[in-house]
Write a protein that holds these residues in place. Structure first.
Motif, PDB file in Angstrom:
ATOM      1  N   LYS A  92       0.835  -1.207   0.000  1.00  0.00           N
ATOM      2  CA  LYS A  92       0.000   0.000   0.000  1.00  0.00           C
ATOM      3  C   LYS A  92       0.867   1.253   0.000  1.00  0.00           C
ATOM      4  O   LYS A  92       0.634   2.183  -0.802  1.00  0.00           O
ATOM      5  CB  LYS A  92      -0.924  -0.004   1.223  1.00  0.00           C
ATOM      6  CG  LYS A  92      -1.907   1.159   1.256  1.00  0.00           C
ATOM      7  CD  LYS A  92      -2.814   1.036   2.489  1.00  0.00           C
ATOM      8  CE  LYS A  92      -3.832   2.159   2.554  1.00  0.00           C
ATOM      9  NZ  LYS A  92      -4.711   2.049   3.739  1.00  0.00           N
ATOM     10  N   GLU A  93       1.857   1.284   0.870  1.00  0.00           N
ATOM     11  CA  GLU A  93       2.768   2.427   0.927  1.00  0.00           C
ATOM     12  C   GLU A  93       3.573   2.545  -0.367  1.00  0.00           C
ATOM     13  O   GLU A  93       3.850   3.648  -0.843  1.00  0.00           O
ATOM     14  CB  GLU A  93       3.704   2.302   2.127  1.00  0.00           C
ATOM     15  CG  GLU A  93       3.029   2.483   3.479  1.00  0.00           C
ATOM     16  CD  GLU A  93       2.147   1.297   3.886  1.00  0.00           C
ATOM     17  OE1 GLU A  93       2.354   0.177   3.346  1.00  0.00           O
ATOM     18  OE2 GLU A  93       1.245   1.505   4.724  1.00  0.00           O
ATOM     19  N   LEU A 120      -6.885   8.497  -3.191  1.00  0.00           N
ATOM     20  CA  LEU A 120      -7.121   7.598  -4.320  1.00  0.00           C
ATOM     21  C   LEU A 120      -6.808   6.152  -3.942  1.00  0.00           C
ATOM     22  O   LEU A 120      -7.628   5.243  -4.155  1.00  0.00           O
ATOM     23  CB  LEU A 120      -6.270   8.033  -5.516  1.00  0.00           C
ATOM     24  CG  LEU A 120      -6.285   7.126  -6.757  1.00  0.00           C
ATOM     25  CD1 LEU A 120      -7.689   7.039  -7.344  1.00  0.00           C
ATOM     26  CD2 LEU A 120      -5.293   7.625  -7.805  1.00  0.00           C
ATOM     27  N   ILE A 121      -5.635   5.930  -3.378  1.00  0.00           N
ATOM     28  CA  ILE A 121      -5.240   4.563  -3.011  1.00  0.00           C
ATOM     29  C   ILE A 121      -6.101   4.039  -1.865  1.00  0.00           C
ATOM     30  O   ILE A 121      -6.500   2.868  -1.855  1.00  0.00           O
ATOM     31  CB  ILE A 121      -3.742   4.515  -2.635  1.00  0.00           C
ATOM     32  CG1 ILE A 121      -2.871   4.939  -3.823  1.00  0.00           C
ATOM     33  CG2 ILE A 121      -3.355   3.115  -2.168  1.00  0.00           C
ATOM     34  CD1 ILE A 121      -3.072   4.113  -5.084  1.00  0.00           C
ATOM     35  N   VAL A 139      -7.449  -2.215 -12.792  1.00  0.00           N
ATOM     36  CA  VAL A 139      -7.041  -1.460 -11.606  1.00  0.00           C
ATOM     37  C   VAL A 139      -6.016  -0.389 -11.989  1.00  0.00           C
ATOM     38  O   VAL A 139      -6.090   0.752 -11.520  1.00  0.00           O
ATOM     39  CB  VAL A 139      -6.457  -2.399 -10.531  1.00  0.00           C
ATOM     40  CG1 VAL A 139      -5.882  -1.583  -9.363  1.00  0.00           C
ATOM     41  CG2 VAL A 139      -7.534  -3.355 -10.022  1.00  0.00           C
ATOM     42  N   ALA A 140      -5.083  -0.749 -12.855  1.00  0.00           N
ATOM     43  CA  ALA A 140      -4.071   0.229 -13.294  1.00  0.00           C
ATOM     44  C   ALA A 140      -4.732   1.401 -14.003  1.00  0.00           C
ATOM     45  O   ALA A 140      -4.358   2.563 -13.804  1.00  0.00           O
ATOM     46  CB  ALA A 140      -3.048  -0.454 -14.208  1.00  0.00           C
ATOM     47  N   HIS A 141      -5.737   1.111 -14.839  1.00  0.00           N
ATOM     48  CA  HIS A 141      -6.493   2.188 -15.492  1.00  0.00           C
ATOM     49  C   HIS A 141      -7.201   3.056 -14.457  1.00  0.00           C
ATOM     50  O   HIS A 141      -7.293   4.284 -14.614  1.00  0.00           O
ATOM     51  CB  HIS A 141      -7.531   1.600 -16.453  1.00  0.00           C
ATOM     52  CG  HIS A 141      -6.978   1.237 -17.796  1.00  0.00           C
ATOM     53  ND1 HIS A 141      -6.445   2.184 -18.661  1.00  0.00           N
ATOM     54  CD2 HIS A 141      -6.887   0.048 -18.437  1.00  0.00           C
ATOM     55  CE1 HIS A 141      -6.044   1.583 -19.779  1.00  0.00           C
ATOM     56  NE2 HIS A 141      -6.299   0.287 -19.665  1.00  0.00           N
ATOM     57  N   MET A 142      -7.704   2.422 -13.406  1.00  0.00           N
ATOM     58  CA  MET A 142      -8.430   3.144 -12.355  1.00  0.00           C
ATOM     59  C   MET A 142      -7.502   4.038 -11.534  1.00  0.00           C
ATOM     60  O   MET A 142      -7.963   4.963 -10.844  1.00  0.00           O
ATOM     61  CB  MET A 142      -9.146   2.152 -11.429  1.00  0.00           C
ATOM     62  CG  MET A 142     -10.284   1.412 -12.105  1.00  0.00           C
ATOM     63  SD  MET A 142     -10.938   0.066 -11.082  1.00  0.00           S
ATOM     64  CE  MET A 142     -11.686   1.007  -9.743  1.00  0.00           C
ATOM     65  N   ILE A 143      -6.207   3.776 -11.588  1.00  0.00           N
ATOM     66  CA  ILE A 143      -5.235   4.610 -10.879  1.00  0.00           C
ATOM     67  C   ILE A 143      -4.661   5.687 -11.797  1.00  0.00           C
ATOM     68  O   ILE A 143      -4.638   6.872 -11.458  1.00  0.00           O
ATOM     69  CB  ILE A 143      -4.095   3.742 -10.302  1.00  0.00           C
ATOM     70  CG1 ILE A 143      -4.646   2.827  -9.197  1.00  0.00           C
ATOM     71  CG2 ILE A 143      -2.963   4.613  -9.765  1.00  0.00           C
ATOM     72  CD1 ILE A 143      -3.637   1.833  -8.658  1.00  0.00           C
ATOM     73  N   VAL A 144      -4.214   5.283 -12.988  1.00  0.00           N
ATOM     74  CA  VAL A 144      -3.576   6.236 -13.911  1.00  0.00           C
ATOM     75  C   VAL A 144      -4.599   7.233 -14.455  1.00  0.00           C
ATOM     76  O   VAL A 144      -4.303   8.426 -14.596  1.00  0.00           O
ATOM     77  CB  VAL A 144      -2.868   5.493 -15.050  1.00  0.00           C
ATOM     78  CG1 VAL A 144      -2.284   6.493 -16.060  1.00  0.00           C
ATOM     79  CG2 VAL A 144      -1.759   4.599 -14.499  1.00  0.00           C
ATOM     80  N   GLY A 145      -5.833   6.755 -14.739  1.00  0.00           N
ATOM     81  CA  GLY A 145      -6.857   7.636 -15.289  1.00  0.00           C
ATOM     82  C   GLY A 145      -7.131   8.856 -14.421  1.00  0.00           C
ATOM     83  O   GLY A 145      -7.081   9.998 -14.902  1.00  0.00           O
ATOM     84  N   PRO A 146      -7.420   8.678 -13.128  1.00  0.00           N
ATOM     85  CA  PRO A 146      -7.632   9.844 -12.259  1.00  0.00           C
ATOM     86  C   PRO A 146      -6.415  10.757 -12.155  1.00  0.00           C
ATOM     87  O   PRO A 146      -6.562  11.972 -12.000  1.00  0.00           O
ATOM     88  CB  PRO A 146      -7.946   9.206 -10.894  1.00  0.00           C
ATOM     89  CG  PRO A 146      -8.555   7.887 -11.242  1.00  0.00           C
ATOM     90  CD  PRO A 146      -7.784   7.418 -12.445  1.00  0.00           C
TER      91      PRO A 146
END
Length: 209
Positions: free
Chosen positions: A80-81, A190-191, A148-155
């Protein structure tokens, strides 16, 4: 014995960046050389073409240090960190590079980069690969890592676009009640928001019934 260069590539790129951002791709390389305090020929000894100089100065072809690190990084139980640190570095890169690109796009004067994956696609697939490693090591639960990667990079990309628009608003709109979220707070939130769906399921104690 060859003499060491009197000026670094970064100093040339700093001068080029300043000139290109003011005048666009049509800027004179002679003006850049004068700004850097070197000859025009010296520029082309470091950068083969004007396009190569432009792309390096703006950072479009830049391969950030964190990208190289992430490519070989092994996830740990502190995943997570680690995700927070990765995303903070990713956001910092885009915060630095994208305003330059937006400024030049407004001038309608941006040359096509050489064939290469766009940075946001590179980062999406690189992050998905990192998540795959974490799942294999049981640090995360099984999931569709590309989604999940899209959900992180997109925002993150959306944050950059909106922050750039926010800076250009001549007046504050009544509907905009909140100030813009600080980058670090944005990444942590976000995370944290995604974490419940990513965290490894707690191991059951087989002795307890």
């Amino acid at each position: 014995m060859a003499r060491p260069p009197k000026i670094t590539n970064e100093e040339i790129l700093t001068a080029a960046r300043e000139i290109f951002l003011k005048e666009g791709f049509g800027a004179s390389t002679l003006a850049i050389a004068e700004k850097a305090g070197i000859s025009e020929a010296s520029i082309f000894k470091r950068f083969a073409t004007k396009q190569a100089l432009f792309l390096a100065a703006i950072g479009i072809t830049e391969n950030p240090k964190w990208v190289k690190t992430l490519s070989s990084q092994t996830p740990t139980a502190a995943i997570k960190e680690e995700l927070i640190v990765i995303c903070e570095q990713m956001l910092a890169f885009y915060l630095e590079v994208m305003p330059r690109v937006f400024m030049l796009m407004n001038q309608g004067d941006v040359p096509h980069p050489p064939p290469m994956p766009p940075p946001h696609l590179r980062d999406t697939y690189l992050l998905a690969s990192f998540l795959d490693k974490a799942i294999a090591l049981k640090h995360l639960r099984s999931c569709d890592t590309l989604t999940v990667a899209h959900m992180i990079v997109g925002p993150i990309i959306n944050y950059i676009v909106l922050s750039n628009m926010d800076q250009k608003m001549p007046i504050a709109l009544p509907s905009m009640k909140h100030t813009f979220v600080e980058p670090s707070i944005f990444i942590h939130t976000l995370i944290e928001t995604l974490w419940d769906g990513l965290a490894a399921e707690p191991t059951q104690n087989k002795s307890s019934k």
